[in-house]
Design a protein around this motif. Sequence first.
Motif, short mmCIF file in Angstrom:
data_model
loop_
_atom_site.label_atom_id
_atom_site.label_comp_id
_atom_site.label_asym_id
_atom_site.label_seq_id
_atom_site.Cartn_x
_atom_site.Cartn_y
_atom_site.Cartn_z
N SER A 9 -5.11 0.01 9.72
CA SER A 9 -4.05 0.94 10.08
C SER A 9 -3.90 2.04 9.02
CB SER A 9 -2.73 0.19 10.25
OG SER A 9 -1.69 1.06 10.55
N ILE A 10 -3.98 1.67 7.76
CA ILE A 10 -3.88 2.64 6.67
C ILE A 10 -5.07 3.59 6.70
CG2 ILE A 10 -3.89 2.94 4.17
CD1 ILE A 10 -2.41 0.18 4.06
N VAL A 11 -6.26 3.05 6.88
CA VAL A 11 -7.46 3.88 6.95
C VAL A 11 -7.35 4.85 8.12
CG1 VAL A 11 -9.95 3.87 7.43
CG2 VAL A 11 -8.99 2.24 5.78
N GLU A 12 -6.97 4.36 9.27
CA GLU A 12 -6.88 5.20 10.47
C GLU A 12 -5.88 6.33 10.30
OE1 GLU A 12 -8.23 1.78 13.68
OE2 GLU A 12 -6.11 2.28 13.49
N SER A 13 -4.77 6.07 9.62
CA SER A 13 -3.75 7.11 9.45
C SER A 13 -4.17 8.14 8.40
CB SER A 13 -2.41 6.48 9.07
OG SER A 13 -2.48 5.92 7.77
N GLY A 14 -5.17 7.83 7.61
CA GLY A 14 -5.59 8.73 6.53
C GLY A 14 -6.44 9.91 6.96
N LEU A 29 -17.47 -7.16 8.19
CA LEU A 29 -17.55 -5.83 7.58
C LEU A 29 -16.87 -4.80 8.47
CD1 LEU A 29 -21.22 -5.93 6.29
CD2 LEU A 29 -19.11 -6.40 5.01
N LEU A 30 -16.40 -3.73 7.86
CA LEU A 30 -15.68 -2.69 8.59
C LEU A 30 -16.63 -1.62 9.10
CD1 LEU A 30 -12.69 -2.08 6.15
CD2 LEU A 30 -12.77 -3.61 8.12
N ARG A 31 -16.26 -1.06 10.24
CA ARG A 31 -16.93 0.11 10.81
C ARG A 31 -15.84 1.17 10.95
NH1 ARG A 31 -17.62 2.08 16.26
NH2 ARG A 31 -19.57 3.24 16.44
N ILE A 32 -16.06 2.32 10.32
CA ILE A 32 -15.07 3.39 10.33
C ILE A 32 -15.67 4.60 11.03
CG2 ILE A 32 -13.65 4.92 8.90
CD1 ILE A 32 -13.82 2.65 6.73
N LYS A 33 -15.01 5.02 12.11
CA LYS A 33 -15.48 6.18 12.87
C LYS A 33 -14.36 7.21 12.92
CE LYS A 33 -15.76 6.45 17.51
NZ LYS A 33 -16.24 6.23 18.89
N VAL A 34 -14.66 8.42 12.41
CA VAL A 34 -13.70 9.51 12.42
C VAL A 34 -14.22 10.55 13.42
CG1 VAL A 34 -12.54 11.27 11.05
CG2 VAL A 34 -13.13 9.08 10.01
N VAL A 64 -10.35 6.17 1.42
CA VAL A 64 -10.09 7.27 2.34
C VAL A 64 -10.41 8.60 1.67
CG1 VAL A 64 -8.29 8.50 3.62
CG2 VAL A 64 -8.43 6.01 3.76
N GLY A 65 -10.01 8.76 0.41
CA GLY A 65 -10.31 9.98 -0.33
C GLY A 65 -11.80 10.22 -0.47
N GLU A 66 -12.55 9.16 -0.77
CA GLU A 66 -14.00 9.28 -0.90
C GLU A 66 -14.64 9.66 0.44
OE1 GLU A 66 -15.56 5.65 -2.54
OE2 GLU A 66 -14.16 5.73 -4.22
N LEU A 67 -14.17 9.06 1.51
CA LEU A 67 -14.73 9.37 2.82
C LEU A 67 -14.39 10.81 3.26
CD1 LEU A 67 -14.11 6.00 4.70
CD2 LEU A 67 -16.23 6.84 3.68
N ARG A 68 -13.17 11.26 2.92
CA ARG A 68 -12.80 12.64 3.23
C ARG A 68 -13.69 13.62 2.45
NH1 ARG A 68 -8.50 14.79 5.22
NH2 ARG A 68 -7.08 13.58 6.46
N ALA A 69 -13.97 13.30 1.19
CA ALA A 69 -14.85 14.15 0.37
C ALA A 69 -16.25 14.18 0.96
CB ALA A 69 -14.87 13.65 -1.07
#
Length: 80
Positions: A9-14, A29-34, A64-69
């Motif tokens: 939830s925190i990752v998704e809101s970021g 393991l997590l899978r993150i899709k933006v 989240v900051g690293e992924l945004r960068a």
Amino acid sequence: MVPISVLCSIVESGFQPLSCDCTVSSNGLLRIKVFEPATGRIDLLVNGVSPDELTTIRAISDLVGELRAEMRAGRRAFAG
């Protein structure tokens, strides 16, 4: 330790105003899709993120900051 549901939830809101799906695979393991909600265009897809080190809100925020960068760097790389 932060429960996986809260972590996701925190990752998704970021990533707002983009949409983000954070899911857990069968191996934990997590899978993150933006992605862009209107078009479905995927801006970032990361598989195999271990939640083991994401034990604090700060650690999740740093991820989240690293992924945004990484997303910003990727856009510049394809800008031509």
